[in-house]
Design an enzyme around this catalytic site. Structure first.
Site, PDB file in Angstrom:
ATOM      1  N   GLU A 136       0.889  -1.194  -0.058  1.00 20.50           N
ATOM      2  CA  GLU A 136      -0.222   0.013  -0.205  1.00 20.50           C
ATOM      3  C   GLU A 136       0.798   1.083   0.011  1.00 20.50           C
ATOM      4  OE1 GLU A 136      -2.531  -0.194   3.300  1.00 20.50           O
ATOM      5  OE2 GLU A 136      -3.650  -2.150   2.573  1.00 20.50           O
TER       6      GLU A 136
ATOM      7  N   HIS B 269      -7.480   1.950   2.060  1.00 22.43           N
ATOM      8  CA  HIS B 269      -7.408   1.376   3.414  1.00 22.43           C
ATOM      9  C   HIS B 269      -8.132   2.541   4.310  1.00 22.43           C
ATOM     10  CE1 HIS B 269      -4.669  -0.929   6.209  1.00 22.43           C
ATOM     11  NE2 HIS B 269      -5.659  -0.547   7.156  1.00 22.43           N
TER      12      HIS B 269
HETATM   13  P1  NAD Z   1     -10.977  -9.718  16.030  1.00 18.21           P
HETATM   14  O1  NAD Z   1      -9.733 -10.093  16.681  1.00 18.21           O
HETATM   15  O2  NAD Z   1     -12.147  -9.043  16.942  1.00 18.21           O
HETATM   16  O3  NAD Z   1     -11.617 -10.620  15.117  1.00 18.21           O
HETATM   17  C1  NAD Z   1     -11.280 -11.684  14.384  1.00 18.21           C
HETATM   18  C2  NAD Z   1     -11.626 -12.903  14.214  1.00 18.21           C
HETATM   19  O4  NAD Z   1     -10.886 -13.905  13.497  1.00 18.21           O
HETATM   20  C3  NAD Z   1     -11.584 -13.840  15.674  1.00 18.21           C
HETATM   21  O5  NAD Z   1     -13.102 -14.130  15.822  1.00 18.21           O
HETATM   22  C4  NAD Z   1     -10.854 -15.037  15.313  1.00 18.21           C
HETATM   23  O6  NAD Z   1     -11.226 -16.066  16.030  1.00 18.21           O
HETATM   24  C5  NAD Z   1     -11.024 -15.074  14.010  1.00 18.21           C
HETATM   25  N1  NAD Z   1      -9.660 -15.845  13.325  1.00 18.21           N
HETATM   26  C6  NAD Z   1      -8.476 -15.968  13.718  1.00 18.21           C
HETATM   27  N2  NAD Z   1      -7.797 -16.785  12.848  1.00 18.21           N
HETATM   28  C7  NAD Z   1      -8.598 -17.388  11.945  1.00 18.21           C
HETATM   29  C8  NAD Z   1      -8.423 -18.295  10.887  1.00 18.21           C
HETATM   30  N3  NAD Z   1      -7.525 -18.799  10.694  1.00 18.21           N
HETATM   31  N4  NAD Z   1      -9.686 -18.342  10.272  1.00 18.21           N
HETATM   32  C9  NAD Z   1     -10.951 -17.841  10.379  1.00 18.21           C
HETATM   33  N5  NAD Z   1     -11.015 -17.217  11.537  1.00 18.21           N
HETATM   34  C10 NAD Z   1      -9.997 -16.773  12.233  1.00 18.21           C
HETATM   35  O7  NAD Z   1     -10.607  -8.514  14.909  1.00 18.21           O
HETATM   36  P2  NAD Z   1     -11.243  -7.427  14.475  1.00 18.21           P
HETATM   37  O8  NAD Z   1     -11.351  -6.140  15.215  1.00 18.21           O
HETATM   38  O9  NAD Z   1     -12.623  -7.914  13.955  1.00 18.21           O
HETATM   39  O10 NAD Z   1     -10.352  -7.019  12.946  1.00 18.21           O
HETATM   40  C11 NAD Z   1     -10.510  -8.098  12.053  1.00 18.21           C
HETATM   41  C12 NAD Z   1      -9.737  -7.694  11.159  1.00 18.21           C
HETATM   42  O11 NAD Z   1      -9.718  -6.216  10.358  1.00 18.21           O
HETATM   43  C13 NAD Z   1      -8.088  -7.372  11.447  1.00 18.21           C
HETATM   44  O12 NAD Z   1      -7.121  -8.017  10.425  1.00 18.21           O
HETATM   45  C14 NAD Z   1      -7.617  -6.019  11.459  1.00 18.21           C
HETATM   46  O13 NAD Z   1      -6.578  -5.651  11.395  1.00 18.21           O
HETATM   47  C15 NAD Z   1      -8.524  -5.629  10.328  1.00 18.21           C
HETATM   48  N6  NAD Z   1      -9.017  -4.000  10.314  1.00 18.21           N
HETATM   49  C16 NAD Z   1      -8.937  -3.375   9.003  1.00 18.21           C
HETATM   50  C17 NAD Z   1      -9.294  -2.005   9.099  1.00 18.21           C
HETATM   51  C18 NAD Z   1      -9.071  -1.104   7.902  1.00 18.21           C
HETATM   52  O14 NAD Z   1      -8.826  -0.138   7.911  1.00 18.21           O
HETATM   53  N7  NAD Z   1      -9.383  -1.674   6.851  1.00 18.21           N
HETATM   54  C19 NAD Z   1      -9.934  -1.110  10.252  1.00 18.21           C
HETATM   55  C20 NAD Z   1      -9.790  -2.250  11.603  1.00 18.21           C
HETATM   56  C21 NAD Z   1      -9.534  -3.312  11.537  1.00 18.21           C
END
Ligand code: NAD
Length: 546
Positions: A273, A292
């Site tokens: 990115e 993003h």
């Molecule tokens: P979270 O930790 O609350 O949820 C993640 C979920 O993924 C958990 O329930 C976990 O059990 C599950 N998980 C872990 N490994 C797995 C696998 N191999 N297969 C399937 N499920 C699996 O996290 P969140 O706050 O919901 O964030 C999710 C994602 O979004 C993260 O990667 C975070 O970095 C990203 N995010 C992106 C932005 C953006 O700007 N686009 C903003 C915030 C968060």
């Protein structure tokens, strides 16, 4: 940790929503705002500061931390802490905290916005109209009502997306191996998630019209949607990624779109990115790309600002570290005494995390012999747990957050101690099991001299140095098999340092297990070739670290 502070000095180093300052004031703290400082300016400014607040612009480097003698906490308004030298902070006893929940709704809503845009070609239609074209026929869309949305990762953001999608009359299925059906029905009654069907990943891909990713980027999830998995997706399905670049093989996605197997993709995150000019998805009509933007809403910026101020104030007042991404190390004398056992416990956790195919629901951790009587043995259980969890999580798992993360994953942790360690002076035993005990693995280890050793792995007695790369094979117990495996590894330039071998117990008559300790990292092709040998039933690479 923090010392009682009469008038804590807090410096806000990046542009932050003004609500942060109001939140500090509510705790009687007048935060100073001093933005745009480079390393030299920070080194001048930090002496006497007790807390620093950053977003992503200001870099809190080792020299800055060294100059900040009174610093106890760095707070990041947002999730990623790449701009803070967390290791240097930990060494100096400075807690680093982030605000992982403030972005949740905003990011979930972006995923829904992208889903609707994909269904009705909104960005393409806008471009076409402005370009003087009135391309109604080419922009035929699809309804989302009654369509199946597959949510991969049903955590904070995945749940927001699932709930909103159900409100839009979509059918929602989900894959999250760390969430049990029991856990889902519990959260379901609290969070309105009734009606979501938990599926295996391949089933989800085959059934979904739209797939949305919400998992962390970890060793386990990198490349989660590669060519093979993308090929499983329904013809004409659409993909949304608002989680992390690196989860999807972007070149394979471009091919799937080229071949018309997928109808579209919307990505808020990319492996690199901003993307390079020749990125294969850049000039594609059926792809939506956003820079993003997941967390970019006024509300999210306000939320993270309030959260970081509240967390820092609470920490300065009460020593309670919420959302800490690091944890102060054990006192040096204790660390020295426990170090070999801690290393053993960590290696056991790492081994079992890689050994299990199914999510772990139960952990039994037992200390036996002299080690059971040492001070601070709780650290061994925590070290084990951190290593066990680390492989499936993005970001920092540490002594502070590991028990909470385990409980969020419905892991039951049982701890025991035994006076006698049998033939050993000390023994650590760990058993992990899946839901209903369908899969169980055991490892026991001890410390000889100063070095950790595995002495038992499942029902095999071994003398295994738990470091580097292991290749674990199950094969027919017949002459020549080990030689075949060794030759094949040699052809792949993988050098074997040692082999531990044993029959696999009476109930598996005719089968044997071998642990090959390797000097080199085996390639995926090398492991595939071993698996391809007639007498080999399974082969698994386990990386225990240097
Ligand atoms: P979270 O930790 O609350 O949820 C993640 C979920 O993924 C958990 O329930 C976990 O059990 C599950 N998980 C872990 N490994 C797995 C696998 N191999 N297969 C399937 N499920 C699996 O996290 P969140 O706050 O919901 O964030 C999710 C994602 O979004 C993260 O990667 C975070 O970095 C990203 N995010 C992106 C932005 C953006 O700007 N686009 C903003 C915030 C968060």
């Amino acid at each position: 940790m923090s010392t009682p502070l009469k008038a804590p000095r807090v410096i806000v180093c990046d542009d932050l929503h003004p609500a942060a300052l109001e939140q500090f004031q509510a705790h009687g703290i007048e935060a100073e705002v001093c933005t745009g400082m480079d390393e030299a300016a920070l080194i001048q400014a930090v002496p006497g500061a007790n807390a620093l607040v950053v977003r992503s612009a200001t870099k809190i480097t080792r020299p800055v931390l060294e100059a900040a003698g009174d610093l106890v906490v760095v707070g990041r308004a947002g999730v990623g802490v790449d701009n803070v030298d967390v290791a240097a902070a930990t060494e100096r006893g400075v807690v680093v905290m982030n605000t992982p929940t403030g972005n949740t709704t905003t990011t979930g809503e972006l995923a829904i916005a992208l889903l609707c845009s994909l269904a009705r070609h909104v960005p393409q239609a806008d471009r076409s109209t402005r370009g003087g074209n009135w391309k109604k026929k080419k922009l035929m869309g699809t309804e989302i009502t009654g369509k199946v949305l597959g949510v991969i990762g049903l955590g904070r953001i995945g749940r927001v997306v699932a709930q909103r999608a159900m409100g839009l009359s979509m059918e929602v299925v989900a894959y999250d191996p760390y969430l049990s059906k029991a856990g889902l029905s519990k959260t379901g009654t609290e969070g309105g998630l009734e009606g979501i069907e938990l599926l295996e990943l391949d089933d989800l891909l085959q059934r979904s019209d739209f797939v949305s990713l919400h998992v962390p980027l970890t060793d386990e999830t990198r490349g989660l949607l590669g060519a093979e998995r993308l090929a499983l997706m329904k013809d004409g399905a659409r993909l949304i990624n608002c989680a992390r670049g690196g989860l999807v093989d972007e070149a394979a996605l471009a091919i799937a779109l080229d071949e018309g197997r997928l109808a579209g993709a919307a990505l808020d995150v990319l492996e690199q990115e901003p993307p390079p000019e020749d990125h294969p998805l850049l000039d594609r009509e059926n792809v939506i790309l956003t820079p993003h933007l997941g967390a970019s809403s006024h509300e999210a910026q306000r939320n993270v600002a309030v959260d970081v101020a509240e967390q820092i104030a609470t920490f300065l007042e009460d020593d309670v570290a919420r959302n800490a991404v690091n944890a102060p190390a054990l006192p040096a004398n204790m660390r020295r005494e426990l170090a070999p056992y801690l290393l053993l416990a960590e290696r056991m956790g790492s081994y079992l995390a890689q050994r299990m195919d199914q999510p772990i629901r139960k952990v039994e951790f037992t200390l036996a012999g002299e080690v059971a009587n040492k001070d601070q043995v709780g650290a061994l259980r925590l070290g084990f747990l951190v290593a066990l969890l680390q492989r499936s999580m993005e970001g920092s798992v540490n002594f502070v957050n590991a028990p909470m993360l385990a409980s969020e994953r419905n892991m039951r942790i049982l701890e025991d101690s035994e006076g006698s360690a049998g033939n050993y002076t000390n023994l650590i035993k760990a058993r992990v099991s899946s839901q209903d005990g369908h899969e169980t693995h055991v490892v026991s280890g001890t410390v000889f001299g100063n070095g950790p050793r595995f002495v038992r792995v499942d029902d095999l007695f071994v003398d295994l140095l738990p470091k580097g790369h292991l290749l674990l094979t199950r094969h027919t117990d017949q002459p020549g098999v080990l030689g075949q495996i060794g030759t094949l590894l040699g052809e792949e330039s993988v050098n074997v340092s040692r082999v531990e071998l044993g029959p696999h117990g009476a109930e598996r008559e005719g089968q044997a297990t071998a642990f090959f300790s390797l000097y080199d990292t085996p390639s995926e092709e090398a492991i595939e070739r071993v698996r391809g040998l007639d007498a080999v039933h399974s082969a698994r690479h386990i990386d225990l670290g240097a």
